[in-house]
Design a protein around this motif. Structure first.
Motif, PDB file in Angstrom:
ATOM      1  N   ASN A   2      16.823  10.781 -24.540  1.00 53.18           N
ATOM      2  CA  ASN A   2      16.339  11.494 -23.340  1.00 53.18           C
ATOM      3  C   ASN A   2      15.220  12.454 -23.711  1.00 53.18           C
ATOM      4  O   ASN A   2      15.409  13.331 -24.555  1.00 53.18           O
ATOM      5  CB  ASN A   2      17.482  12.285 -22.708  1.00 53.18           C
ATOM      6  CG  ASN A   2      18.627  11.380 -22.286  1.00 53.18           C
ATOM      7  OD1 ASN A   2      18.520  10.676 -21.294  1.00 53.18           O
ATOM      8  ND2 ASN A   2      19.702  11.392 -23.060  1.00 53.18           N
ATOM      9  N   ILE A   3      14.060  12.248 -23.078  1.00 53.10           N
ATOM     10  CA  ILE A   3      12.904  13.127 -23.284  1.00 53.10           C
ATOM     11  C   ILE A   3      12.268  13.325 -21.906  1.00 53.10           C
ATOM     12  O   ILE A   3      12.190  12.365 -21.127  1.00 53.10           O
ATOM     13  CB  ILE A   3      11.874  12.493 -24.259  1.00 53.10           C
ATOM     14  CG1 ILE A   3      12.524  12.234 -25.631  1.00 53.10           C
ATOM     15  CG2 ILE A   3      10.644  13.372 -24.418  1.00 53.10           C
ATOM     16  CD1 ILE A   3      11.574  11.790 -26.728  1.00 53.10           C
ATOM     17  N   PRO A   4      11.819  14.541 -21.581  1.00 46.96           N
ATOM     18  CA  PRO A   4      11.155  14.692 -20.282  1.00 46.96           C
ATOM     19  C   PRO A   4       9.985  13.710 -20.176  1.00 46.96           C
ATOM     20  O   PRO A   4       9.305  13.432 -21.170  1.00 46.96           O
ATOM     21  CB  PRO A   4      10.637  16.141 -20.308  1.00 46.96           C
ATOM     22  CG  PRO A   4      11.492  16.846 -21.307  1.00 46.96           C
ATOM     23  CD  PRO A   4      11.861  15.812 -22.340  1.00 46.96           C
ATOM     24  N   ASN A   5       9.779  13.183 -18.965  1.00 51.37           N
ATOM     25  CA  ASN A   5       8.677  12.256 -18.732  1.00 51.37           C
ATOM     26  C   ASN A   5       7.429  13.060 -18.348  1.00 51.37           C
ATOM     27  O   ASN A   5       7.405  13.706 -17.302  1.00 51.37           O
ATOM     28  CB  ASN A   5       9.078  11.282 -17.611  1.00 51.37           C
ATOM     29  CG  ASN A   5       8.020  10.230 -17.370  1.00 51.37           C
ATOM     30  OD1 ASN A   5       6.900  10.349 -17.876  1.00 51.37           O
ATOM     31  ND2 ASN A   5       8.361   9.208 -16.610  1.00 51.37           N
ATOM     32  N   GLY A   6       6.419  13.009 -19.209  1.00 45.77           N
ATOM     33  CA  GLY A   6       5.218  13.826 -18.999  1.00 45.77           C
ATOM     34  C   GLY A   6       4.239  13.252 -17.996  1.00 45.77           C
ATOM     35  O   GLY A   6       3.289  13.940 -17.609  1.00 45.77           O
ATOM     36  N   VAL A   7       4.450  12.004 -17.571  1.00 45.74           N
ATOM     37  CA  VAL A   7       3.446  11.385 -16.698  1.00 45.74           C
ATOM     38  C   VAL A   7       3.915  11.192 -15.254  1.00 45.74           C
ATOM     39  O   VAL A   7       3.294  10.458 -14.489  1.00 45.74           O
ATOM     40  CB  VAL A   7       2.944  10.029 -17.268  1.00 45.74           C
ATOM     41  CG1 VAL A   7       2.104  10.251 -18.502  1.00 45.74           C
ATOM     42  CG2 VAL A   7       4.091   9.081 -17.552  1.00 45.74           C
ATOM     43  N   VAL A   8       4.971  11.873 -14.881  1.00 47.18           N
ATOM     44  CA  VAL A   8       5.417  11.776 -13.485  1.00 47.18           C
ATOM     45  C   VAL A   8       4.433  12.526 -12.578  1.00 47.18           C
ATOM     46  O   VAL A   8       3.776  13.476 -13.015  1.00 47.18           O
ATOM     47  CB  VAL A   8       6.822  12.399 -13.274  1.00 47.18           C
ATOM     48  CG1 VAL A   8       7.901  11.489 -13.784  1.00 47.18           C
ATOM     49  CG2 VAL A   8       6.888  13.771 -13.888  1.00 47.18           C
ATOM     50  N   LYS A   9       4.366  12.077 -11.313  1.00 43.68           N
ATOM     51  CA  LYS A   9       3.491  12.764 -10.348  1.00 43.68           C
ATOM     52  C   LYS A   9       4.064  14.126 -10.009  1.00 43.68           C
ATOM     53  O   LYS A   9       3.371  15.120  -9.923  1.00 43.68           O
ATOM     54  CB  LYS A   9       3.388  11.922  -9.073  1.00 43.68           C
ATOM     55  CG  LYS A   9       2.367  10.810  -9.181  1.00 43.68           C
ATOM     56  CD  LYS A   9       1.814  10.449  -7.788  1.00 43.68           C
ATOM     57  CE  LYS A   9       1.001   9.172  -7.877  1.00 43.68           C
ATOM     58  NZ  LYS A   9       1.754   7.990  -7.398  1.00 43.68           N
ATOM     59  N   ASP A  10       5.397  14.131  -9.809  1.00 42.03           N
ATOM     60  CA  ASP A  10       6.035  15.344  -9.318  1.00 42.03           C
ATOM     61  C   ASP A  10       6.845  15.997 -10.453  1.00 42.03           C
ATOM     62  O   ASP A  10       7.991  15.620 -10.712  1.00 42.03           O
ATOM     63  CB  ASP A  10       6.936  14.958  -8.132  1.00 42.03           C
ATOM     64  CG  ASP A  10       7.658  16.162  -7.573  1.00 42.03           C
ATOM     65  OD1 ASP A  10       7.406  17.292  -8.049  1.00 42.03           O
ATOM     66  OD2 ASP A  10       8.483  15.968  -6.668  1.00 42.03           O
ATOM     67  N   ALA A  11       6.244  16.963 -11.125  1.00 41.07           N
ATOM     68  CA  ALA A  11       6.891  17.580 -12.286  1.00 41.07           C
ATOM     69  C   ALA A  11       8.184  18.299 -11.893  1.00 41.07           C
ATOM     70  O   ALA A  11       9.143  18.329 -12.659  1.00 41.07           O
ATOM     71  CB  ALA A  11       5.935  18.546 -12.968  1.00 41.07           C
TER      72      ALA A  11
END
Ligand code: PGA
Length: 240
Positions: free
Chosen positions: A100-109
């Motif tokens: 699990n790693i935060p997704n850096g490329v999402v539109k809605d942070a």
């Protein structure tokens, strides 16, 4: 805080690995949260060498990571996902689905931060591994961040951008924002291992260990945790 001073950076990795293996011996499905950066590389080298030599089993381990740059995807060589795959995960038997790693490329942070916060709430960490910034940050929780913070989008301080520019072709390429776990989530771990190496960390280490507990030095909150091991090389420990 239990402070261990060792001879050099490689020994910080050996010492941290010993603690991780003690936990895995009693809990093969431990939840471990990892940092990126230069500091944990000796640990990751030791983990890989130990995995090859002793077949230490990570197949049931659930991993989290502290943070990810906003705008960098898993194929970007400077993303933290890429860093972790390359420097650790692809070389031990951790299951892809357990990473699990935060997704850096999402539109809605904001939605991504909430998703990550909820995942963390469902998987209390057995071990939280940390580095420390020269400004006392842990994760990307820069000075002034609330001790109550949860996963959030952060604007990186100029000192962090400068420190991290060594990994990029130019300082202009360093992302200005990141998603980071908050300080309350970092503290919500059974055990915390903080590693620091090099003379440029000596001041931050001094503030963390002996300074007041203040949001001006985010790492100082660790003074209030019941089980923290601080592993230092001689340079990082030189002002204690
Ligand atoms: P470093 O970063 O290990 O690359 O020095 C540590 C941090 O910024 O937390």
């Amino acid at each position: 805080m239990n402070i261990i001073v060792v001879g050099n950076a490689q020994e910080t990795g050996k010492t941290a690995l010993k603690i991780i293996k003690e936990t895995l011996a009693s809990k093969p499905n431990a939840v471990i949260c990892f940092p990126t950066g230069s500091t944990p590389l000796p640990l990751y080298q030791e983990m890989i060498a130990d995995f090859k030599a002793n077949l230490t089993n990570y197949s049931k381990v659930i991993t989290f990571n502290l943070d990810e740059y906003k705008g960098l995807g898993d194929k970007h060589p400077q993303s933290y996902r890429y860093f972790m795959d390359n420097n650790l995960f692809n070389q031990i038997n951790v299951e892809k689905n357990n990473i699990n790693i935060p997704n850096g490329v999402v539109k809605d942070a904001k939605t991504e931060c909430l998703r990550y916060h909820n995942l963390l709430a469902e998987h209390r960490r057995d071990i939280q591994i940390l580095g420390i910034g020269s400004n006392g940050h842990i994760g990307f929780n820069e000075p002034g961040t609330s001790f109550d913070s949860i996963t959030h989008l952060v604007s990186l301080s100029s000192s962090t951008i400068r420190d991290n520019s060594r990994f990029f072709d130019s300082i202009k390429e360093v992302p200005k924002q990141a998603i980071t776990m908050g300080l309350s989530e970092i503290m919500d771990s059974e055990k915390i291992i903080l590693i620091a190496t090099g003379i440029n960390k000596a001041h931050a280490v001094l503030d963390m260990v002996k300074g007041p507990v203040t949001e001006e030095c985010p790492a100082s909150i660790l003074q209030t945790h019941k089980d923290v091991v601080v592993i230092l090389d001689k340079d990082a420990a030189s002002l204690l």
